[in-house]
Design an enzyme around this catalytic site. Sequence first.
Site, PDB file in Angstrom:
ATOM      1  N   TYR A  58      50.573 151.547  54.646  1.00  0.00           N
ATOM      2  CA  TYR A  58      50.131 152.868  54.173  1.00  0.00           C
ATOM      3  C   TYR A  58      49.833 153.733  55.404  1.00  0.00           C
ATOM      4  CZ  TYR A  58      49.371 150.508  49.634  1.00  0.00           C
ATOM      5  OH  TYR A  58      49.512 149.781  48.474  1.00  0.00           O
ATOM      6  N   HIS A 124      52.876 141.657  50.551  1.00  0.00           N
ATOM      7  CA  HIS A 124      53.276 142.895  49.888  1.00  0.00           C
ATOM      8  C   HIS A 124      54.575 142.699  49.109  1.00  0.00           C
ATOM      9  CE1 HIS A 124      52.285 147.417  50.634  1.00  0.00           C
ATOM     10  NE2 HIS A 124      52.539 147.191  49.367  1.00  0.00           N
ATOM     11  N   LEU A 220      46.281 154.362  36.257  1.00  0.00           N
ATOM     12  CA  LEU A 220      46.301 155.718  35.680  1.00  0.00           C
ATOM     13  C   LEU A 220      47.728 156.232  35.525  1.00  0.00           C
ATOM     14  CD1 LEU A 220      43.311 157.217  37.708  1.00  0.00           C
ATOM     15  CD2 LEU A 220      43.327 156.549  35.289  1.00  0.00           C
ATOM     16  N   PHE A 224      49.384 160.310  35.613  1.00  0.00           N
ATOM     17  CA  PHE A 224      49.810 160.939  34.349  1.00  0.00           C
ATOM     18  C   PHE A 224      48.772 160.755  33.237  1.00  0.00           C
ATOM     19  CE2 PHE A 224      51.886 160.863  30.201  1.00  0.00           C
ATOM     20  CZ  PHE A 224      52.532 162.092  30.217  1.00  0.00           C
ATOM     21  N   SER A 226      45.701 160.617  33.254  1.00  0.00           N
ATOM     22  CA  SER A 226      44.471 161.418  33.364  1.00  0.00           C
ATOM     23  C   SER A 226      44.602 162.734  32.596  1.00  0.00           C
ATOM     24  CB  SER A 226      44.158 161.729  34.831  1.00  0.00           C
ATOM     25  OG  SER A 226      45.117 162.652  35.332  1.00  0.00           O
TER      26      SER A 226
END
Length: 330
Positions: A58, A124, A220, A224, A226
């Site tokens: 990240y 990962h 979530l 979308f 939310s």
Amino acid sequence: MERRTIGATALEVGAIGLGCMPMHWAYTASQRSGEGSLRAVHAALDVGTTLLDTADMYGPFTNELLIGRVLRERRKDAFVSTKCGLLVGDQHIVANGRPGYVKRACDASLRRLQTDVIDVYQLHRPDPEVPVEETWGAMAELVSAGKVRALGWCAIGARAQRRSSAGMYDVTIRQLERIQQVFPVSLVQAELSVWSRDALDALAPWCASRGVGLLAAMPLGNGFLSGTLTPGQGFEPEDVRARHPRFTAEMMAANQPIVAGLRRVAGRHGATAAQVALAWVLAQGRHVVPVPGSKKAEWVVQNAAAAQLRLTPEDFAEIAALPGAVGSWY
Ligand SMILES: NC(=O)c1ccc[n+]([C@@H]2O[C@H](COP(=O)([O-])OP(=O)(O)OC[C@H]3O[C@@H](n4cnc5c(N)ncnc54)[C@H](OP(=O)(O)O)[C@@H]3O)[C@@H](O)[C@H]2O)c1
């Protein structure tokens, strides 16, 4: 916040974790802010979230550096899960599961995170060029060396591994059975949300029956669920949703009944649609820990409060009756 115990080594974490990915990866770059992200991580720890989910890729690396700034001050409040095995190149992301690489990656993560031990170290993605036992064996040696407390497996790539007639997680479960012979798996990370329920068929029961935690990624639905996104709003080019078939204007419009249903349930509790989406994930098992991703302190606090939301049988029935999502990743 309610605590949950996961994995063979009985790791205890706040029931709702924090996905740190949006702070440096995959989402709207123009909204990123180092100071805002720092506030979000501190806010999470202040309200009893402990699990901070990050990865060396990240950024790459910048997300671990940011978490390291927090850990330097608040190591005892946090439970850090990071990942190795994906390298970010100029054009592509490639897997590397070679034992020597995994050990070097761990040392580098420890330095960036400013800690002497990682609570859960996750693979990962498996490297198709390296037998999983070899990669996992190297990771087990990191536990023996005291650099890592427990090991986790990310099953997010399962869609790509799936063979047409097979279950979504058939390949994953076979890999998990193999690595369990080498060293216990403490948690598996997989997509699980109201609009992506494949993990409930075989993977979640597999985890439950073996005392393995299930870290629910994308709980979530990439934001979308939310209800704060508008069909046709568009996404910046590096935002994963710009290429996600469920986020075309047409599919977002077609999936509005799911949001409407979550809003109806939320209305009965004085809650938000996001909180209902998270409470639903939490209710899928005592071994499930959602890690909603956010870079905003306000949303992090709102998401953590979902741990107190108790959905009723009527709520579950209404959510079960919602239409399935239109549009898939592939
Ligand atoms: N192992 C893997 O390969 C893998 C893959 C994907 C994800 N993950 C992990 O799972 C975590 C969660 O997945 P995710 O972050 O992709 O998806 P997610 O949690 O389903 O959604 C994140 C999105 O929702 C928005 N959001 C968060 N809380 C909100 C609220 N209360 N109201 C409105 N919008 C809200 C965020 O916005 P802001 O960012 O603007 O706050 C962000 O755009 C990641 O952060 C990462 O740690 C792992």
